[in-house]
Scaffold this motif. Sequence first.
Motif, PDB file in Angstrom:
ATOM      1  N   ASP A 187       0.817  -1.176  -0.068  1.00 44.26           N
ATOM      2  CA  ASP A 187       0.019  -0.008   0.025  1.00 44.26           C
ATOM      3  C   ASP A 187       0.884   1.384  -0.024  1.00 44.26           C
ATOM      4  O   ASP A 187       0.179   2.220  -0.212  1.00 44.26           O
ATOM      5  CB  ASP A 187      -0.932   0.085   1.419  1.00 44.26           C
ATOM      6  N   SER A 188       2.134   1.234   0.289  1.00 45.93           N
ATOM      7  CA  SER A 188       2.928   2.190   0.322  1.00 45.93           C
ATOM      8  C   SER A 188       3.977   2.351  -0.859  1.00 45.93           C
ATOM      9  O   SER A 188       4.784   3.364  -1.147  1.00 45.93           O
ATOM     10  CB  SER A 188       3.967   2.171   1.587  1.00 45.93           C
ATOM     11  N   PHE A 189       4.079   1.296  -1.789  1.00 47.25           N
ATOM     12  CA  PHE A 189       4.897   1.262  -2.854  1.00 47.25           C
ATOM     13  C   PHE A 189       4.690   2.070  -4.340  1.00 47.25           C
ATOM     14  O   PHE A 189       3.770   1.700  -4.725  1.00 47.25           O
ATOM     15  CB  PHE A 189       5.292  -0.503  -3.113  1.00 47.25           C
ATOM     16  N   ASN A 190       5.186   3.127  -4.250  1.00 42.29           N
ATOM     17  CA  ASN A 190       4.706   3.912  -5.279  1.00 42.29           C
ATOM     18  C   ASN A 190       5.939   4.599  -6.173  1.00 42.29           C
ATOM     19  O   ASN A 190       6.373   5.791  -5.579  1.00 42.29           O
ATOM     20  CB  ASN A 190       3.737   5.329  -4.609  1.00 42.29           C
ATOM     21  N   PRO A 191       6.526   4.035  -6.705  1.00 37.80           N
ATOM     22  CA  PRO A 191       7.764   4.345  -7.250  1.00 37.80           C
ATOM     23  C   PRO A 191       7.774   5.622  -8.420  1.00 37.80           C
ATOM     24  O   PRO A 191       7.795   5.316  -9.765  1.00 37.80           O
ATOM     25  CB  PRO A 191       8.455   3.197  -8.016  1.00 37.80           C
ATOM     26  N   VAL A 192       7.287   6.758  -8.152  1.00 35.22           N
ATOM     27  CA  VAL A 192       7.039   7.893  -8.867  1.00 35.22           C
ATOM     28  C   VAL A 192       8.087   8.218  -9.782  1.00 35.22           C
ATOM     29  O   VAL A 192       8.151   9.000 -10.848  1.00 35.22           O
ATOM     30  CB  VAL A 192       6.214   8.894  -8.216  1.00 35.22           C
ATOM     31  N   TRP A 244      17.257   3.331 -16.451  1.00 30.42           N
ATOM     32  CA  TRP A 244      17.987   2.248 -15.686  1.00 30.42           C
ATOM     33  C   TRP A 244      18.832   1.568 -16.932  1.00 30.42           C
ATOM     34  O   TRP A 244      20.052   1.011 -16.690  1.00 30.42           O
ATOM     35  CB  TRP A 244      16.724   1.349 -15.337  1.00 30.42           C
ATOM     36  N   ALA A 245      18.277   1.653 -18.206  1.00 28.16           N
ATOM     37  CA  ALA A 245      18.883   0.934 -19.257  1.00 28.16           C
ATOM     38  C   ALA A 245      20.119   1.577 -19.830  1.00 28.16           C
ATOM     39  O   ALA A 245      21.029   1.244 -20.212  1.00 28.16           O
ATOM     40  CB  ALA A 245      17.821   0.979 -20.586  1.00 28.16           C
ATOM     41  N   ASP A 246      20.153   2.904 -19.789  1.00 26.93           N
ATOM     42  CA  ASP A 246      21.216   3.741 -20.102  1.00 26.93           C
ATOM     43  C   ASP A 246      22.513   3.389 -19.209  1.00 26.93           C
ATOM     44  O   ASP A 246      23.311   3.273 -19.477  1.00 26.93           O
ATOM     45  CB  ASP A 246      20.940   5.290 -19.834  1.00 26.93           C
ATOM     46  N   ILE A 247      22.046   3.451 -17.646  1.00 26.39           N
ATOM     47  CA  ILE A 247      23.078   3.224 -16.777  1.00 26.39           C
ATOM     48  C   ILE A 247      23.607   1.786 -16.874  1.00 26.39           C
ATOM     49  O   ILE A 247      25.131   1.680 -16.900  1.00 26.39           O
ATOM     50  CB  ILE A 247      22.428   3.402 -15.189  1.00 26.39           C
ATOM     51  N   ALA A 248      22.910   0.741 -17.282  1.00 29.37           N
ATOM     52  CA  ALA A 248      23.153  -0.629 -17.468  1.00 29.37           C
ATOM     53  C   ALA A 248      24.273  -0.762 -18.812  1.00 29.37           C
ATOM     54  O   ALA A 248      25.310  -1.403 -18.692  1.00 29.37           O
ATOM     55  CB  ALA A 248      22.207  -1.565 -17.578  1.00 29.37           C
ATOM     56  N   ALA A 249      23.736  -0.061 -19.773  1.00 30.84           N
ATOM     57  CA  ALA A 249      24.507   0.034 -20.959  1.00 30.84           C
ATOM     58  C   ALA A 249      25.956   0.588 -20.948  1.00 30.84           C
ATOM     59  O   ALA A 249      26.826   0.232 -21.166  1.00 30.84           O
ATOM     60  CB  ALA A 249      23.898   0.656 -22.040  1.00 30.84           C
ATOM     61  N   ASP A 250      25.989   1.590 -20.200  1.00 29.10           N
ATOM     62  CA  ASP A 250      27.194   2.605 -20.006  1.00 29.10           C
ATOM     63  C   ASP A 250      28.274   1.487 -19.040  1.00 29.10           C
ATOM     64  O   ASP A 250      29.324   1.967 -19.226  1.00 29.10           O
ATOM     65  CB  ASP A 250      26.995   3.919 -18.983  1.00 29.10           C
ATOM     66  N   ALA A 251      27.632   0.555 -18.433  1.00 25.68           N
ATOM     67  CA  ALA A 251      28.257  -0.041 -17.422  1.00 25.68           C
ATOM     68  C   ALA A 251      28.890  -1.494 -18.159  1.00 25.68           C
ATOM     69  O   ALA A 251      29.924  -2.058 -17.764  1.00 25.68           O
ATOM     70  CB  ALA A 251      27.610  -0.534 -16.172  1.00 25.68           C
ATOM     71  N   PRO A 261      13.048   2.807  -3.386  1.00 21.30           N
ATOM     72  CA  PRO A 261      11.466   2.674  -3.206  1.00 21.30           C
ATOM     73  C   PRO A 261      10.852   3.581  -4.171  1.00 21.30           C
ATOM     74  O   PRO A 261       9.695   3.162  -4.724  1.00 21.30           O
ATOM     75  CB  PRO A 261      10.922   2.884  -1.742  1.00 21.30           C
ATOM     76  N   GLU A 262      11.736   4.711  -4.515  1.00 23.33           N
ATOM     77  CA  GLU A 262      10.943   5.844  -5.585  1.00 23.33           C
ATOM     78  C   GLU A 262      11.262   5.209  -7.139  1.00 23.33           C
ATOM     79  O   GLU A 262      10.750   6.117  -7.956  1.00 23.33           O
ATOM     80  CB  GLU A 262      11.694   7.146  -5.110  1.00 23.33           C
ATOM     81  N   GLY A 263      12.233   4.572  -6.991  1.00 16.01           N
ATOM     82  CA  GLY A 263      12.256   3.929  -8.495  1.00 16.01           C
ATOM     83  C   GLY A 263      13.728   4.606  -9.068  1.00 16.01           C
ATOM     84  O   GLY A 263      14.142   4.464 -10.190  1.00 16.01           O
ATOM     85  N   GLU A 264      14.847   4.837  -8.285  1.00 11.17           N
ATOM     86  CA  GLU A 264      15.750   5.466  -8.746  1.00 11.17           C
ATOM     87  C   GLU A 264      16.959   4.379  -8.470  1.00 11.17           C
ATOM     88  O   GLU A 264      16.976   3.742  -7.488  1.00 11.17           O
ATOM     89  CB  GLU A 264      16.066   6.504  -8.207  1.00 11.17           C
ATOM     90  N   ILE A 265      18.323   4.485  -9.249  1.00  7.41           N
ATOM     91  CA  ILE A 265      19.489   4.015  -8.818  1.00  7.41           C
ATOM     92  C   ILE A 265      20.284   4.972  -8.187  1.00  7.41           C
ATOM     93  O   ILE A 265      20.423   6.178  -8.584  1.00  7.41           O
ATOM     94  CB  ILE A 265      20.360   3.440 -10.365  1.00  7.41           C
ATOM     95  N   GLU A 266      20.945   4.486  -6.990  1.00 11.03           N
ATOM     96  CA  GLU A 266      21.633   5.541  -6.035  1.00 11.03           C
ATOM     97  C   GLU A 266      22.812   5.908  -7.024  1.00 11.03           C
ATOM     98  O   GLU A 266      23.512   5.107  -7.629  1.00 11.03           O
ATOM     99  CB  GLU A 266      22.096   5.023  -4.762  1.00 11.03           C
ATOM    100  N   GLN A 267      23.436   7.283  -6.771  1.00 13.51           N
ATOM    101  CA  GLN A 267      24.406   7.692  -7.380  1.00 13.51           C
ATOM    102  C   GLN A 267      25.716   6.837  -7.042  1.00 13.51           C
ATOM    103  O   GLN A 267      26.730   6.670  -7.792  1.00 13.51           O
ATOM    104  CB  GLN A 267      24.715   8.950  -6.908  1.00 13.51           C
TER     105      GLN A 267
END
Length: 469
Positions: A111-116, A123-130, A352-358
Amino acid sequence: MKKVLSLVACIGLSLALNAQNKKVFGMKDGELIHESSESYEWPTDAKVLEKLDKWQDVKFGIMYHWGIYSVPGITESWLLCSEDRFTKRRERVAPDKPYDEFKKWYWGLADSFNPVKFEPSRWADIAADAGCKYLVFTTKHHDGFCMYDSKYTDYGITKGPYKNGKYSDVTKHLFDAFRQKGFMIGTYFSKPDWHHKDYWDPFWATPTRNVNYDVKKYHKKWANFQKFTANQIDELMSNYGNVDILWLDGGWVRKPEQDIKMDEIVDKARRKQPGLIVADRTVPGCNENYQTPERVIPEKQINNPWETCIPLAKTWGWSPDSEYKSCSWVINMLAEIVAKGGNLALNIGPTPEGEIEQGAIDRLKEVGDWLKQNGAAIYATRTTPNYNCGKVWFTANKDGKTLYAIYALPEKETLPATIEWEGNEPTGRMTLLQNGKSVKYSCKDGKVTVTLPKGLKNEPLAFSFKVKK
């Protein structure tokens, strides 16, 4: 009295199953690990073999553990399990909550999971760059929460606060974004479902990870769960575009005690996804197309397909105090894994917001920068018999004519003036991959000594050369 006897019988069965599971599960640094199966059966389907060969070329994958456990940043699913190793963790998270209250609280995190802030293309850009080339995404973990739109349950991302979100069918949008980057697509799916009443029936206790009733006695109930599992996997194979890998977790769900008719599931899946690679973890046989040691690297080289999955942080899911390992740690581990014949699935836990940490992004970018210069020693390589000497790992191109040496520089050490190894004696020119320039070397009594040029960046190095016949 009948209910009491049934409960006793269920507990006895669960304890017996858990004892059996000790053969395939273990602990490392306080964390649960999956050990590799002791045997391997090569597929006979030509399309599966072709896709496996492609998968063995790409070498480096990204894995994401993301679900309701990300909301408070706790261990995924396992705190629901009453095995001793997990009740101790639960005490640290919720010391004042009785078990029934804890389950309600945990499952209520939906009920609290809301990855706005979720942006799949980011995500795809970060993984491709890796430098990653394939994806493994947790569409459903053991807690039963679906990260895709399943019509067979109301417990999922498309039914909660994010149901009207821009990317509410998370799996669909994530697969599309990664597919556009040329990634192979892997669907993680948990065979056990602790939220489903036909796996963990709320009438009985849940002493272990296993089904909490006698499946022979309540065969209709188990048949319902078999059908439910088959239907959910069929959704993922039917509604989400091309899928390359079906990555099945929960190895304790297997014949004979917990048979979910995996052969039938796989046959149907391959009718919709020809050549599908299936990784039915720790269940040796025709449906474990590659083995999956977890958090560990095999001691010796293995020449059948395998993959180590290891988190970049200590935990699989996001934690508010995540500490990420270094770029050199990832490169050194990747070099060892590839030299031993495997692939690496490096795990990230999104917020939980849907980001990859820096912190994770920074490490991944460094790894990608290294692979841009040195990737020839990793991608599309195969094993060579003399694969290690001290800090040096060896790979070969697919025709075996060119060898690569990767010097795994330990963290906090500086590059030496020379690097030495025994065997794999070069002939002709040796090239430093990062700049394409020749390096000086000498061979004496089977020992190779490479003189390093001055001014090199303090990082792992890779060389290419031909070897003496």
